[in-house]
Design an enzyme around this catalytic site. Structure first.
Site, short mmCIF file in Angstrom:
data_model
loop_
_atom_site.label_atom_id
_atom_site.label_comp_id
_atom_site.label_asym_id
_atom_site.label_seq_id
_atom_site.Cartn_x
_atom_site.Cartn_y
_atom_site.Cartn_z
N ASP A 1 43.50 29.77 -4.93
CA ASP A 1 42.55 30.81 -5.36
C ASP A 1 42.99 32.17 -4.80
O ASP A 1 44.19 32.44 -4.71
CB ASP A 1 41.14 30.42 -4.88
CG ASP A 1 40.04 30.89 -5.82
OD1 ASP A 1 39.92 32.11 -6.00
OD2 ASP A 1 39.31 30.04 -6.37
N HIS B 1 36.36 35.55 -4.50
CA HIS B 1 36.33 34.34 -5.31
C HIS B 1 36.78 33.11 -4.51
O HIS B 1 36.13 32.05 -4.56
CB HIS B 1 37.24 34.57 -6.53
CG HIS B 1 37.10 33.58 -7.63
ND1 HIS B 1 37.81 32.40 -7.67
CD2 HIS B 1 36.35 33.59 -8.76
CE1 HIS B 1 37.51 31.74 -8.77
NE2 HIS B 1 36.63 32.44 -9.46
N SER C 1 34.23 28.37 -12.48
CA SER C 1 34.89 28.52 -11.17
C SER C 1 34.02 27.95 -10.06
O SER C 1 34.53 27.46 -9.05
CB SER C 1 35.15 30.00 -10.86
OG SER C 1 36.27 30.47 -11.53
#
Length: 787
Positions: free
Chosen positions: A152, A225, A561
């Site tokens: 990520d 994220h 996600s």
């Protein structure tokens, strides 16, 4: 002119992908790009001490042969790959790439793609309670010896979600390391975050040296994220947790004691294939048990898909790979990461939301959602209301509240209605605020339907569905012509629990059919992905906008996600409880125990339309972790089964070797059956009508007993409408654990009237039950009328 669905899909992917493609100038170096080179693992001549020496030598001799002028600068190796496959990535000209294909020992050369990125409530919603004396958390010791590799944007190691209090020593099998950087000392890792690496060779080969004032050349997360997804998978218990006062409670990941390893591959310009493959290679070599990948892109054949190739290598080493299905919903054919050796995860809602309703001057209430945490609007006061599309600019850009499109003289002191699309939802609020607006209402377009996403806006703002947007625009038009000009306010209601119906398939969650292999139902399952609270970095505001100076330890985000790491964490728990299970066994347990009914006892709804959802939306259904721990029967798979599947998909021997590293003998596979005979927990039959009236096919499946030694399973068939489905035998009698038994499913269908280019999709199920376990497989029949 009507556009065929496949052409529309191609155009959709091409245009939606454009922002992530690097811009090339017309210079000589623009002719060079990154390629990934696949090499036979036993092809290295003995004169070279390492594969890298051989690769370097091959590139130098190639460059001199074709007299390239800049090979020293362009033909440098970015990464070498030794674990998930053998090969390297390098910056090459198309001519060099073409010549390299002809070198002995080179299996294939493919151009790099750029990919894009795709909690306090979800553990309870999924039934994972720490107080239970038995169950998945206790049986697996909360996943304590398992390692989840998160590929990520990196990680913010100081967050309490990653503390290592009361954790045992790092598992002895772990071979990874903590790679430091200027703002990430190697001491940032601990017994919880046991590894951290970053890969930027592919990113810098295309974009030039990174700007280190904007990005961290280290595993540190400067986006948010990666920190968010990592804490969903394996965050520790943290209390109190909330975002700006919303979603208060105890934050926890799925596997609170599992170890984490962060592999940073995503940068400001996207996530580059060569770096993603390097992360896969490292994660498997380091000793990860699970790889979690909330990244996706265009669907291409598996031998051109670096994520599929990296995931196959991982699966071949016994590593479970979960990946997000993509956020291209609610349209069909939007699902990504569709390889059958990847567990593909769509997104559902939970029984929690954050109401923020619009009250209009005519007294009507329009439902909306928001996690705005700043000072609200004055209670009881109505404010002037305008639609951005009718206040100057070119109409289109102002309707979307794009940067510089709003005229402050029209906007100042008003609540502004903006349409969703192009720029981010939070950015629209920033545009309104800069133009002097006092609040924003963000209306879905027709394509978004009624699906609502709550955001941490920088001014009082709420999101409403497409029908609510239509109603407000109509009210503005009518009121503007009357003596009572349009007015409104936004009423923020905080956090609401016990919402019904739940779960609902999230509007944005990507849908099937599977564009590459329609015989494999994708997504596999759905998991919570809407308004998920999880850890957040310190230097990034909750809206993600650079000007947002607010700081919060947790943030609420939505997307597949967020759904993917739920499955990654659950896979770690299942692997801890059943160390002998393969990645396919873990996926089978999650799929065959999933449910399709909401908390009202009815089939889950589709958030986009409010109608009943289908297998193309949710796959096998919504995960049920406690049942997955004891599924009764599993559908297992080996790498050889996947090779047979690729043979029956008409891939060439070279194509297959690029994916699997193995030479394939397809003669036996093609005799043995067809694509649909992969021992998958779901079954999908696709028939082309071509003027025929009757169609039939069969599926052969093998189930392994992991329940009770002596057990008898009886089958119940719910055939798709208009089909005849028979199962032989109708009873499976097991005498021991680990015993495997086969059954045959015959499917017969009649032609239906369809216009050219259209399809009919019907679904049903096959359920094996022994009185204690219920093992459910979706069965889908698709009839296609060719153009």
């Amino acid at each position: 002119m009507a556009i065929s669905p496949l052409l529309f899909l191609s155009l959709f992917f091409f245009f939606s992908f454009l922002p992530f493609l690097p811009f090339y100038s017309a210079s000589a170096s623009a002719l060079h790009r990154t390629y990934i080179v696949f090499v036979q693992h036993d092809a290295k001549p003995s004169v070279f001490p390492t594969h890298k020496h051989w690769y370097d030598s091959s590139l130098r001799s190639l460059s001199s042969t074709i007299q390239t002028t800049s090979h020293s600068e362009t033909s440098r190796i970015l990464h070498t790959y030794e674990t998930v496959f053998h090969g390297f990535s390098a910056k090459l000209s198309p001519l060099e790439a073409d010549q390299l294909q002809k070198v002995s020992g080179i299996v294939g050369v493919i151009p790099e793609q750029v990919r894009e990125l795709q909690t306090t409530r979800s553990p309870q919603f999924l039934g994972l309670k720490t107080t239970d004396s038995a169950g998945l958390l206790k049986e697996s010791d909360f996943g304590s010896d398992l390692v989840i590799g998160v590929i990520d944007t990196g990680i913010w190691p100081e967050r309490q979600s990653f503390n290592d209090r009361n954790l045992g020593p790092v598992p002895a099998k772990w071979k990874g390391e903590c790679v430091g950087g200027k703002d990430f000392p190697a001491t940032s890792c601990n017994r919880k975050l046991i590894g951290a690496r970053f890969f930027c060779g592919g990113y810098e080969a295309t974009n030039g040296k990174m700007n280190e004032t904007l990005e961290s050349r280290s595993p540190r997360d400067s986006d948010g994220h990666g920190t968010h997804t990592a804490s969903i998978a394996a965050g520790r218990y943290v209390f109190p947790a909330s975002t700006l006062g919303y979603a208060r409670g105890v934050a926890a990941g799925m596997a609170p004691k599992a170890r984490l390893a962060a592999y940073k591959v995503c940068w400001n310009a996207g996530c580059y294939d060569s770096d993603i493959l390097a992360a896969f290679d490292a994660a498997v070599a380091d000793g990860a048990d699970v790889v979690s990948l909330s990244v996706g892109g265009v669907v291409v054949p598996y031998y051109l898909d670096s994520i599929a190739i990296g995931a196959f290598g991982a699966s071949d080493h016994g590593v479970f790979v979960s990946a997000s299905a993509g956020n291209g919903g609610p349209g069909g054919l939007t699902v990504t990461n569709v390889a059958p050796w990847v567990t593909t995860v769509g997104a559902g809602t939970m029984d929690r939301d954050f109401p923020a309703n619009v009250k209009l001057g005519n007294g009507k209430l329009i439902p909306g959602v928001s996690v705005y945490g700043g000072p609200g609007l004055a209670p009881g006061r109505l404010y002037p209301l305008i639609y951005a599309g009718s206040v100057g600019g070119d109409g289109y850009s102002s309707s979307l509240c794009l940067e510089g499109s709003l005229d402050p003289s029209f906007v100042k002191g008003k609540i502004v209605l903006c349409d969703r699309g192009i720029n981010s939802r939070a950015t629209k609020g920033e545009v309104v605020r800069k133009a002097g607006g006092i609040g924003m209402i963000l209306a879905n377009g027709v394509f978004d339907g009624e699906g609502l996403v709550a955001d941490c806006h920088v001014l009082p703002a709420t999101a409403i569905g497409a029908s609510g947007g239509d109603e407000i625009r109509k009210y503005i038009t009518v009121a503007s012509k009357s003596k009572s000009p349009p007015t409104a306010t936004i009423i923020f209601r905080g956090t609401r629990l016990g919402v019904r119906p739940a779960p609902v398939v999230a509007s944005f969650s990507a849908r099937g059919p599977n564009p590459e292999s329609p015989e494999i139902l994708k997504p596999d399952v759905i998991a919570p992905g809407l308004n998920i609270l999880a850890a957040w970095p310190d230097r990034v505001g909750p809206s993600g906008i650079p000007s947002d100076k607010r700081r919060t330890e947790f943030n609420i985000l939505s997307g597949t996600s967020m759904a993917c790491p739920h499955i990654s964490g659950l896979a770690a728990l299942l692997k801890a409880a059943h160390p002998e299970w393969s990645p396919a066994a873990i996926r089978s347990a999650l799929m065959t125990t999933a449910y399709t009914e909401d908390n009202r006892g009815e089939t889950m709804l589709d958030e986009a339309t409010g109608n009943t959802s289908t297998v193309m939306d949710f796959g096998a259904g919504h995960v049920h972790p406690q049942k997955a721990m004891d599924p009764g029967l599993i559908y297992d798979l080996t790498s050889n089964d996947y090779i047979d599947f690729l043979c029956n998909s008409n891939y060439t021997v070279t194509n297959i070797q690029m994916i699997t590293r193995k030479m394939a003998d397809c003669s036996k596979a093609r005799k043995a059956g067809h694509v649909g005979n992969l021992n998958y927990p779901s079954m999908s039959a696709v028939f082309q009508q071509y003027g025929k009236h009757k169609f039939s096919t069969h599926f052969i499946r093998t189930v392994t007993n992991v329940g009770d030694p002596n057990s008898v399973y009886q089958v119940t068939v719910k055939p798709p409408t208009g089909t005849l489905v028979t199962v032989q035998p109708e009873k499976l009698v097991f005498r021991r654990l680990g015993q495997k038994l086969n059954f045959l499913v015959r499917v017969e269908a009649m032609a239906v009237k369809l216009s050219p280019g259209s399809t009919s999709i019907k679904s049903g199920s096959i359920v094996w039950a022994d009185g204690k376990h219920t093992v459910t497989s979706p069965i889908v029949v698709t009839l296609e009328q060719p153009l």
